[in-house]
Design a protein around this motif. Structure first.
Motif, PDB file in Angstrom:
ATOM      1  N   ASN A   1      18.245 -18.249  -3.089  1.00 13.43           N
ATOM      2  CA  ASN A   1      18.829 -18.284  -4.442  1.00 13.43           C
ATOM      3  C   ASN A   1      19.175 -19.695  -4.909  1.00 13.43           C
ATOM      4  O   ASN A   1      20.113 -19.876  -5.688  1.00 13.43           O
ATOM      5  CB  ASN A   1      20.090 -17.407  -4.504  1.00 13.43           C
ATOM      6  N   LEU A   2      18.417 -20.677  -4.471  1.00 12.57           N
ATOM      7  CA  LEU A   2      18.730 -22.064  -4.839  1.00 12.57           C
ATOM      8  C   LEU A   2      18.136 -22.478  -6.177  1.00 12.57           C
ATOM      9  O   LEU A   2      18.505 -23.511  -6.729  1.00 12.57           O
ATOM     10  CB  LEU A   2      18.265 -23.021  -3.736  1.00 12.57           C
ATOM     11  N   ILE A   3      17.189 -21.704  -6.694  1.00 10.02           N
ATOM     12  CA  ILE A   3      16.601 -21.993  -8.005  1.00 10.02           C
ATOM     13  C   ILE A   3      16.882 -20.800  -8.900  1.00 10.02           C
ATOM     14  O   ILE A   3      16.394 -19.699  -8.653  1.00 10.02           O
ATOM     15  CB  ILE A   3      15.085 -22.250  -7.918  1.00 10.02           C
ATOM     16  N   GLY A   4      17.727 -20.987  -9.909  1.00 13.24           N
ATOM     17  CA  GLY A   4      18.085 -19.848 -10.738  1.00 13.24           C
ATOM     18  C   GLY A   4      18.889 -20.240 -11.957  1.00 13.24           C
ATOM     19  O   GLY A   4      19.017 -21.428 -12.292  1.00 13.24           O
ATOM     20  N   ALA A   5      19.419 -19.241 -12.630  1.00 12.87           N
ATOM     21  CA  ALA A   5      20.189 -19.461 -13.853  1.00 12.87           C
ATOM     22  C   ALA A   5      21.136 -18.291 -14.057  1.00 12.87           C
ATOM     23  O   ALA A   5      20.904 -17.189 -13.550  1.00 12.87           O
ATOM     24  CB  ALA A   5      19.254 -19.586 -15.059  1.00 12.87           C
ATOM     25  N   PHE A   6      22.211 -18.530 -14.804  1.00 12.49           N
ATOM     26  CA  PHE A   6      23.045 -17.439 -15.277  1.00 12.49           C
ATOM     27  C   PHE A   6      22.395 -16.889 -16.543  1.00 12.49           C
ATOM     28  O   PHE A   6      22.194 -17.617 -17.519  1.00 12.49           O
ATOM     29  CB  PHE A   6      24.457 -17.928 -15.594  1.00 12.49           C
TER      30      PHE A   6
END
Length: 366
Positions: free
Chosen positions: A152-157
């Protein structure tokens, strides 16, 4: 129907929970249609549910198209993200359209992230089909993919427009997946609700055996607890939402050691991670030893990993701590830990010595 609001101002939405909701989905999705087709994204494990959803929509005069992705944690990848965004663009997706994420946490996370970045933000609806996704990952707007460095190191809210939960979909869920999701249910009791943990001790096995009333109560209570925390701290800036990561720092390290594979499901890693967090808290004199033992005993009775040996982890403490260094919660070179002063008394500790964590892990049986 149980309706739980997630109060986030202009980004507010409802979580609607009802047995049989999949077959009544058109009534809830119709107002979002805009005379445009829905795109249903699912995986090979639950493609049959996507067929039912498409038929339900068609019977109500609502068009849809379905994209079926491979099942498993490996789908939360750059390659699948590229494939999905290309497929959505090929279908002429517009910013006002709604993509439906029909699946477990992997599909929800991937679709959420894809819609967050596609055309700088498209709409999506969560329709979770696993217990873990129904009680946790479908609510709150955390979206992500994994990388070689960690989970989950590449993501967005990116908040959904709506969450539709049908507990009946769990009838076809393998027991191992149900147990993995149950770890996230227990988490809400361990964070700040001793009474709910006691409910889990008395009703957890019934829930895992398919008792519909226990299942419905656990889902609604868990969603309500998460919605309350997310409303207070949407982007994890005050520390309140960080409590939802109980067990995840240890758990993600265990998952990384297994290559984020089916050797250890996410919920199984969280279960072992919560037990380790309580055991480490007890070792430091923060938490009564009997509380740590009680947590481990309930996880064991539920068929979940409760230490390194039951999680199948033989790595050294130093090796596991090395995985933790890639945790997204790292701040100014330090890693905050979720520890406990007792059951229902979780807190964020920013003064943890990683060398001491490694020593603790090395003391545990393999």
């Amino acid at each position: 129907m149980k309706i739980v609001p997630v109060a986030l101002g202009a980004r507010s939405y409802e979580v609607r929970i009802k047995a049989g909701l999949l077959d009544d989905a058109a009534a809830h999705l119709g107002p979002l249609a805009r005379n445009r087709p829905f795109v249903i994204v699912t995986d090979t494990n639950v493609a049959r549910h996507a067929e039912r959803l498409a038929a339900t929509l068609a019977a109500a005069g609502l068009a849809s198209d379905t994209i079926v992705l491979p099942a498993g944690e490996a789908t939360k990848s750059w390659a699948q993200l590229e494939s999905l965004t290309d497929a959505l663009l090929e279908r002429g997706i517009e910013r006002g359209d709604h993509v439906i994420a029909l699946g477990g946490g992997v599909i929800g996370d991937l679709v959420g992230f894809a819609t967050a970045i596609l055309k700088r933000g498209c709409n999506f609806v969560q329709m979770p089909t696993t217990l873990l996704a129904q009680v946790d990952s479908s609510v709150g707007g955390k979206t992500a993919i994994n990388s070689r460095a960690g989970k989950n190191l590449i993501g967005a809210f990116h908040q959904p427009s709506l969450v539709l939960i049908d507990p009946d979909l769990l009838d076809t869920l393998p027991l191992r997946e149900q147990r993995a999701g149950y770890a996230e249910v227990v988490k809400y009791g361990l964070i700040d609700d001793l009474g709910f943990f006691e409910w889990c001790e008395g009703n957890g096995l019934a829930l895992l055996s398919g008792d519909s009333s226990a299942r419905a109560y656990a889902i609604a209570h868990s969603v309500g607890a998460k919605a309350r925390i997310v409303a207070e701290d949407e982007r994890e800036t005050t520390g309140k939402r960080a409590l939802l990561n109980l067990g995840h720092t240890f758990g993600h390290a265990l998952e990384a050691e297994t290559g984020f594979s089916d050797r250890l499901l996410h919920g199984e890693g969280v279960a072992a991670g919560m037990a380790l967090a309580f055991a480490y808290s007890a070792r430091r004199g923060l938490c009564p030893g009997q509380d740590a033992e009680r947590v481990a005993a309930h996880l064991r009775a539920s068929g979940l990993p409760f230490d390194l040996a039951s999680a199948g982890i033989a790595a050294s403490g130093a090796r596991l701590v090395e995985h933790m260094l890639h945790d997204k919660k790292m701040d100014a070179g330090t890693l905050p830990f979720l520890l406990a002063r007792g059951i229902g008394q979780t807190y964020l500790d920013k003064q943890v010595d990683l060398a001491d964590v490694a020593s603790f892990l090395d003391e545990l049986p393999r």
